[in-house]
Design an enzyme around this catalytic site. Structure first.
Site, PDB file in Angstrom:
ATOM      1  N   GLU A  44      -9.592   6.699   3.011  1.00 51.43           N
ATOM      2  CA  GLU A  44     -10.475   5.680   3.567  1.00 51.43           C
ATOM      3  C   GLU A  44      -9.632   4.465   3.891  1.00 51.43           C
ATOM      4  O   GLU A  44      -8.552   4.287   3.313  1.00 51.43           O
ATOM      5  CB  GLU A  44     -11.562   5.306   2.555  1.00 51.43           C
ATOM      6  CG  GLU A  44     -11.163   4.242   1.522  1.00 51.43           C
ATOM      7  CD  GLU A  44     -10.051   4.669   0.568  1.00 51.43           C
ATOM      8  OE1 GLU A  44      -9.895   5.872   0.356  1.00 51.43           O
ATOM      9  OE2 GLU A  44      -9.340   3.783   0.036  1.00 51.43           O
ATOM     10  N   LYS A  57       0.807  -1.223   0.000  1.00 50.96           N
ATOM     11  CA  LYS A  57       0.000   0.000   0.000  1.00 50.96           C
ATOM     12  C   LYS A  57       0.839   1.272   0.000  1.00 50.96           C
ATOM     13  O   LYS A  57       0.460   2.294  -0.546  1.00 50.96           O
ATOM     14  CB  LYS A  57      -0.931   0.010   1.219  1.00 50.96           C
ATOM     15  CG  LYS A  57      -2.045  -1.034   1.162  1.00 50.96           C
ATOM     16  CD  LYS A  57      -3.115  -0.631   0.177  1.00 50.96           C
ATOM     17  CE  LYS A  57      -4.283  -1.609   0.182  1.00 50.96           C
ATOM     18  NZ  LYS A  57      -5.203  -1.357  -0.953  1.00 50.96           N
ATOM     19  N   SER A  87       1.464  -9.725  -1.123  1.00 52.25           N
ATOM     20  CA  SER A  87       1.219  -8.285  -0.979  1.00 52.25           C
ATOM     21  C   SER A  87       1.418  -7.744   0.428  1.00 52.25           C
ATOM     22  O   SER A  87       1.696  -6.565   0.613  1.00 52.25           O
ATOM     23  CB  SER A  87      -0.188  -7.965  -1.468  1.00 52.25           C
ATOM     24  OG  SER A  87      -1.132  -8.763  -0.782  1.00 52.25           O
TER      25      SER A  87
END
Lengths: 399, 265
Positions: free
Chosen positions: A118, A96, A384
């Site tokens: 968010e 991220k 990830s």
């Protein structure tokens, strides 16, 4: 004798569409902000100074390049050659942060003073709070009231990093509602605030911009695979898909390389027919969600359905428009894994390779036996994120 | 002639448009509310098609949407409730909502139904202008439906001109950078924005919405435009009401209070 194949690109077109998907379905209140971003993002990304700062932070702050690790024991088990792209080793624990670094630099160049975001599981919220702390910029993160309860450690991290976590108490009180609230916040603060969307969703240019920032993943895979195997294209790239940002990054430089099979794994939750699932392509239909035309889970009347997955990061009723196009065109192969399959895959990786994956990434690992990969083929799985945040869930389910 | 166009021709000032969510407070209140609004003296009615994720709406309207959905409201039900309304309802009626349920219903079928029951215009805030022009406008036109666009204080002059060019009926003038139901009133900033719009000599009339909640805010808005829109404040009346007909009529007559003779220039 051979016909010239029509060159199809799976990249976004100039109007902001991937095939029929994408676009900017936004109320007029958001138009000036989105237009400002649309008119500037490519120019800004191309600036040498932006590139220098972005790459320097990815290297020195995030810890890139992340390793491409040959998982020997896992490979033996599945009779093929499995490489793990170790995004779990990024600062903050997941891919991220690649996007939030890019977007905070973008926001600075657009003259924005505040950030809104968010978050679902809290990974994007933490990655956003992190870069805001790094740049000394005020940060507000909307998070569903239910997710705040479920993901207490990440809430604590965001607070420690100086962000304000605001509960989204509307609707179902999860990620889609946090996204609605962040959009409402942006509507009400259009001049000084930049909205850092965490996935390849939202109105154009967000899906393309986020995909570009995440594309460093496949850029590195190409280079690293070449060093290790003397070929830069694997036979399969496998990634989990909620909104789809890690998959977009892992697929990006292979989109227009047809010999690489792109495998997207959605969360089947308790099973595709259980009524508790987040497998968007299996259960959804084309429509409009959060500013783009895409595929989403909805009722016959077009109301958005609340998805379910054991993994909060895959608990989203839509997918990014790029993925909708990959699915619709057949370029991508879409599979799904249940909660149980993901848990077993996580335990397996922990015990065969000594790596505890995030629940999200475990969905990608869960389809290894379904790929049909042979002994001489190469499979890259995008790992990830790491599993620290999921320890509570793992402990509950471990045998 | 479309009722909305006729309305602004006949009555260029002091128009009141009131929004309510279909299916709220009770599933079958739609016609009662519509009738009471007309009897109270509104000029236009905007019926909200409830949606699970109304991003441009504040808490009050969100909650009314959610309640309406829980009550079982769907577009099919709404159209069946509106069937035959033109026997008694002569005020302009618009449907307002988000595009996804409309797309799922089918644009052509939706427009056909609107025309059948006597809807005059549509407000679909998340429908992009290019999609409207390229894909939907010809369908809207063939069923005589006007599409209402929004402008905000941040909308550039070029874009306002473009919106004016493709609009018919009126332009929905969002008073401030906010979602519906904000409590800002009409500030000095807004006045200069309204003056700026006036000075542009647009083709279309304008109705001011967001933050309009009572007689003073309505009258203020009317000084700068052809009328105003009340939404959240009216939803709150419905929420608290034990006698819908009476409370609706009282609210409307209080807001309008011979408005036209007082200010009508």
């Amino acid at each position: 004798m051979s016909e010239v194949a029509e060159k199809v690109s799976f990249q976004v077109n100039e109007q902001g569409y991937y095939g029929v998907f994408g676009g900017a379905f936004i109320p007029e209140m958001l138009y000036p902000n989105v237009e400002e971003l649309r008119d500037n993002y490519l120019k800004i990304i191309a600036e040498p100074e932006f590139q220098r700062e972005f790459n320097e932070l990815l290297r020195d702050y995030v810890g890139r390049p992340t390793p491409l690790y040959f998982a020997k024991r896992l490979s033996e088990k599945y009779g093929t050659n499995i490489y793990l792209k170790r995004e779990d080793l990024c600062h903050t624990g997941a891919h991220k942060v690649n996007n939030t670094i890019g977007q905070i630099l973008m926001a600075k160049r657009l003259g924005k003073k505040k950030i809104v975001a968010e978050t679902g599981a809290g990974q994007h919220g933490v990655a956003t709070a992190t870069v805001c702390a790094l740049m000394g910029i005020e940060c507000i993160v909307y998070m569903g009231e239910l997710d705040i309860e479920r993901q207490a450690p990440n809430v604590a991290r965001m607070k420690l990093l100086g962000a304000e976590v605001r509960p989204a108490s509307s609707g179902s009180k999860t990620l889609k509602d946090a996204t609605n609230e962040a959009m409402r916040h942006w509507i009400s603060n259009p001049v000084d605030t930049h909205y850092i969307i965490g996935s390849v969703v939202g109105p154009h240019p967000y899906p393309d911009m986020v995909a570009r920032f995440q594309s460093v993943i496949s850029e590195e895979i190409k280079k690293q695979l070449k060093e290790k195997t003397s070929r830069e294209n694997p036979d399969y790239v496998v990634a989990c898909v909620g909104g789809g940002s890690n998959a977009a990054g892992a697929f990006y430089h292979y989109l227009d390389v047809p010999e690489v099979q792109l495998v997207a794994v959605e969360a089947a939750g308790q099973g595709l027919t259980s009524g508790h699932s987040a497998a968007t392509t299996a259960l959804g239909k084309p429509g409009v969600l959060h500013g783009s035309r895409t595929i989403l889970m909805q009722t016959e009347d077009g109301q958005v359905v609340e998805p379910y997955s054991i993994s909060a990061g895959l608990d989203y009723p839509g997918i990014g428009p790029m993925h909708a196009y990959l699915y619709d065109s057949g370029r991508g192969r879409f599979l799904s894994a249940t909660d149980e399959e993901a848990l077993q895959a996580a335990f397996e990786l922990a015990r065969t390779e000594g790596i505890i994956p995030a629940l999200e990434s475990s969905h990608a690992l869960a389809v290894l036996d379904r790929l049909g990969a042979t002994q001489d083929q190469v499979v890259v799985v995008n790992l990830s994120g790491r599993g620290d945040k999921d320890l509570g869930t793992y402990m509950k389910h471990i045998d | 002639m479309n009722r909305i166009i006729k309305l602004f021709n006949d009555q260029p000032t002091g128009n009141l448009n009131v929004y309510f969510t279909a299916g709220f407070p009770q599933l079958d209140d739609t016609r009662r509310i519509l009738t009471a609004l007309q009897e109270g003296g509104v000029d236009l009615v905007e019926i909200g098609m409830p949606y699970s994720d109304p991003v441009a709406d504040g808490e009050t309207i969100q909650q009314s949407n959610q309640k309406a959905l829980e009550n079982g409201m769907t577009l099919r039900t709404l159209f069946s409730q509106l069937e035959g309304m033109r026997e008694t309802i002569h005020v302009s009626v618009l449907l307002m909502g988000y595009i996804n349920p409309v797309v799922q219903y089918g644009i052509e079928e939706f427009c056909k139904k609107c025309a059948e029951v006597g809807v005059d215009g549509l407000i679909l805030p998340d429908m992009p202008m290019d999609v409207y022009l390229n894909e939907y406008k010809s369908i809207f036109d063939s069923y005589g439906l006007l599409n209402i666009f929004l402008v905000t204080p941040q909308t550039s002059e070029n874009r306002i001109r473009q919106i004016d060019e493709v609009s018919a009926g009126f332009i929905y003038t969002v008073s401030s950078a906010s979602v519906t139901g904000s409590q800002t009133g009409v500030s000095n900033d807004m006045e200069s924005y309204f003056d700026r719009l006036n000075a542009m000599n647009l083709r279309n009339p304008r109705l001011i919405g967001f933050g309009i909640k009572d007689r003073p805010t309505f009258e203020k808005a009317c000084c700068y435009s052809q009328g105003a829109i009340i939404g959240s404040a009216f939803i709150r009346i419905l929420q608290e009401s034990n006698n819908l007909e009476e409370d609706i009529k009282n609210f409307i007559s209080e807001v309008k209070a011979n408005k036209r003779t007082e200010i009508g220039v």
